[in-house]
Scaffold this motif. Structure first.
Motif, PDB file in Angstrom:
ATOM      1  N   THR A  23      20.950  24.312   4.619  1.00 27.10           N
ATOM      2  CA  THR A  23      20.955  24.417   3.159  1.00 27.10           C
ATOM      3  C   THR A  23      20.127  23.300   2.533  1.00 27.10           C
ATOM      4  O   THR A  23      19.309  23.543   1.639  1.00 27.10           O
ATOM      5  CB  THR A  23      22.395  24.369   2.627  1.00 27.10           C
ATOM      6  OG1 THR A  23      23.157  25.381   3.283  1.00 27.10           O
ATOM      7  CG2 THR A  23      22.430  24.604   1.136  1.00 27.10           C
ATOM      8  N   LYS A  24      20.310  22.066   3.014  1.00 27.89           N
ATOM      9  CA  LYS A  24      19.553  20.940   2.456  1.00 27.89           C
ATOM     10  C   LYS A  24      18.069  21.052   2.773  1.00 27.89           C
ATOM     11  O   LYS A  24      17.221  20.799   1.908  1.00 27.89           O
ATOM     12  CB  LYS A  24      20.100  19.616   2.988  1.00 27.89           C
ATOM     13  CG  LYS A  24      21.430  19.230   2.403  1.00 27.89           C
ATOM     14  CD  LYS A  24      21.864  17.889   2.935  1.00 27.89           C
ATOM     15  CE  LYS A  24      23.231  17.526   2.387  1.00 27.89           C
ATOM     16  NZ  LYS A  24      23.694  16.231   2.902  1.00 27.89           N
ATOM     17  N   ASN A  25      17.723  21.416   3.992  1.00 27.80           N
ATOM     18  CA  ASN A  25      16.314  21.575   4.352  1.00 27.80           C
ATOM     19  C   ASN A  25      15.660  22.687   3.546  1.00 27.80           C
ATOM     20  O   ASN A  25      14.531  22.536   3.076  1.00 27.80           O
ATOM     21  CB  ASN A  25      16.160  21.849   5.843  1.00 27.80           C
ATOM     22  CG  ASN A  25      16.360  20.615   6.690  1.00 27.80           C
ATOM     23  OD1 ASN A  25      16.293  19.503   6.190  1.00 27.80           O
ATOM     24  ND2 ASN A  25      16.622  20.821   7.959  1.00 27.80           N
ATOM     25  N   THR A  26      16.364  23.785   3.364  1.00 24.97           N
ATOM     26  CA  THR A  26      15.824  24.907   2.596  1.00 24.97           C
ATOM     27  C   THR A  26      15.618  24.503   1.147  1.00 24.97           C
ATOM     28  O   THR A  26      14.580  24.804   0.554  1.00 24.97           O
ATOM     29  CB  THR A  26      16.762  26.125   2.690  1.00 24.97           C
ATOM     30  OG1 THR A  26      16.923  26.457   4.070  1.00 24.97           O
ATOM     31  CG2 THR A  26      16.194  27.307   1.948  1.00 24.97           C
ATOM     32  N   ALA A  27      16.586  23.810   0.571  1.00 30.82           N
ATOM     33  CA  ALA A  27      16.459  23.368  -0.814  1.00 30.82           C
ATOM     34  C   ALA A  27      15.288  22.409  -0.980  1.00 30.82           C
ATOM     35  O   ALA A  27      14.538  22.494  -1.959  1.00 30.82           O
ATOM     36  CB  ALA A  27      17.760  22.708  -1.266  1.00 30.82           C
ATOM     37  N   GLN A  28      15.105  21.498  -0.029  1.00 29.72           N
ATOM     38  CA  GLN A  28      14.002  20.561  -0.120  1.00 29.72           C
ATOM     39  C   GLN A  28      12.662  21.277  -0.014  1.00 29.72           C
ATOM     40  O   GLN A  28      11.724  20.982  -0.759  1.00 29.72           O
ATOM     41  CB  GLN A  28      14.104  19.490   0.960  1.00 29.72           C
ATOM     42  CG  GLN A  28      13.049  18.417   0.806  1.00 29.72           C
ATOM     43  CD  GLN A  28      13.188  17.302   1.818  1.00 29.72           C
ATOM     44  OE1 GLN A  28      13.833  17.466   2.839  1.00 29.72           O
ATOM     45  NE2 GLN A  28      12.568  16.179   1.532  1.00 29.72           N
ATOM     46  N   LEU A  29      12.556  22.233   0.889  1.00 27.34           N
ATOM     47  CA  LEU A  29      11.299  22.969   1.025  1.00 27.34           C
ATOM     48  C   LEU A  29      10.999  23.799  -0.220  1.00 27.34           C
ATOM     49  O   LEU A  29       9.853  23.844  -0.676  1.00 27.34           O
ATOM     50  CB  LEU A  29      11.323  23.857   2.266  1.00 27.34           C
ATOM     51  CG  LEU A  29      11.091  23.127   3.574  1.00 27.34           C
ATOM     52  CD1 LEU A  29      11.288  24.069   4.753  1.00 27.34           C
ATOM     53  CD2 LEU A  29       9.700  22.541   3.612  1.00 27.34           C
ATOM     54  N   PHE A  30      12.015  24.442  -0.791  1.00 28.87           N
ATOM     55  CA  PHE A  30      11.796  25.205  -2.014  1.00 28.87           C
ATOM     56  C   PHE A  30      11.305  24.301  -3.136  1.00 28.87           C
ATOM     57  O   PHE A  30      10.375  24.651  -3.874  1.00 28.87           O
ATOM     58  CB  PHE A  30      13.072  25.926  -2.454  1.00 28.87           C
ATOM     59  CG  PHE A  30      13.301  27.239  -1.762  1.00 28.87           C
ATOM     60  CD1 PHE A  30      12.278  28.149  -1.570  1.00 28.87           C
ATOM     61  CD2 PHE A  30      14.562  27.574  -1.307  1.00 28.87           C
ATOM     62  CE1 PHE A  30      12.491  29.359  -0.938  1.00 28.87           C
ATOM     63  CE2 PHE A  30      14.787  28.784  -0.674  1.00 28.87           C
ATOM     64  CZ  PHE A  30      13.754  29.674  -0.490  1.00 28.87           C
ATOM     65  N   SER A  31      11.902  23.129  -3.273  1.00 27.73           N
ATOM     66  CA  SER A  31      11.467  22.229  -4.343  1.00 27.73           C
ATOM     67  C   SER A  31      10.066  21.680  -4.062  1.00 27.73           C
ATOM     68  O   SER A  31       9.250  21.572  -4.989  1.00 27.73           O
ATOM     69  CB  SER A  31      12.464  21.096  -4.536  1.00 27.73           C
ATOM     70  OG  SER A  31      12.572  20.311  -3.385  1.00 27.73           O
ATOM     71  N   PHE A  50       7.604  23.146  -2.368  1.00 28.17           N
ATOM     72  CA  PHE A  50       6.620  24.194  -2.626  1.00 28.17           C
ATOM     73  C   PHE A  50       6.532  24.532  -4.105  1.00 28.17           C
ATOM     74  O   PHE A  50       5.463  24.880  -4.612  1.00 28.17           O
ATOM     75  CB  PHE A  50       6.912  25.440  -1.784  1.00 28.17           C
ATOM     76  CG  PHE A  50       6.377  25.324  -0.390  1.00 28.17           C
ATOM     77  CD1 PHE A  50       5.031  25.451  -0.134  1.00 28.17           C
ATOM     78  CD2 PHE A  50       7.220  25.056   0.672  1.00 28.17           C
ATOM     79  CE1 PHE A  50       4.522  25.329   1.145  1.00 28.17           C
ATOM     80  CE2 PHE A  50       6.735  24.932   1.957  1.00 28.17           C
ATOM     81  CZ  PHE A  50       5.383  25.066   2.191  1.00 28.17           C
ATOM     82  N   GLY A  51       7.629  24.388  -4.828  1.00 31.63           N
ATOM     83  CA  GLY A  51       7.576  24.563  -6.281  1.00 31.63           C
ATOM     84  C   GLY A  51       6.690  23.506  -6.920  1.00 31.63           C
ATOM     85  O   GLY A  51       5.852  23.810  -7.785  1.00 31.63           O
ATOM     86  N   ASN A  74       3.047  24.226  -6.148  1.00 33.01           N
ATOM     87  CA  ASN A  74       2.507  25.278  -7.005  1.00 33.01           C
ATOM     88  C   ASN A  74       2.214  24.746  -8.405  1.00 33.01           C
ATOM     89  O   ASN A  74       1.213  25.110  -9.015  1.00 33.01           O
ATOM     90  CB  ASN A  74       3.469  26.458  -7.077  1.00 33.01           C
ATOM     91  CG  ASN A  74       3.448  27.288  -5.825  1.00 33.01           C
ATOM     92  OD1 ASN A  74       2.449  27.346  -5.123  1.00 33.01           O
ATOM     93  ND2 ASN A  74       4.561  27.937  -5.524  1.00 33.01           N
TER      94      ASN A  74
END
Length: 71
Positions: free
Chosen positions: A39-47, A49-50, A53
């Motif tokens: 969950t933490k790794n996914t959240a960090q990657l989403f932020s 890449f946001g 962009n």
């Protein structure tokens, strides 16, 4: 010749997809990750890449207005 056209189309898509990866890896120095939970790794990657962009959009808009982006 048809094969070359197909490869050009693939290269255009690949180039657009790989630019955010370049920003995340080289500008944000996110090359390795350690396990902190999915969950933490996914959240960090989403932020990340946001933000990548947003940075790429900012550069695009600045060039459109004739301003040279510094980074």
């Amino acid at each position: 010749q048809l094969q070359e056209q197909i490869e050009r189309l693939k290269a255009k898509v690949r180039a657009k997809v790989e630019h955010p990866f370049h920003v995340v890896k080289n500008l944000f120095h996110y090359r390795k990750t350690r396990y902190r939970g999915l969950t933490k790794n996914t959240a960090q990657l989403f932020s990340l890449f946001g933000f990548a962009n947003l940075l790429l959009s900012k550069r695009h808009l600045m060039r459109a207005h004739g301003i040279n982006p510094s980074c």
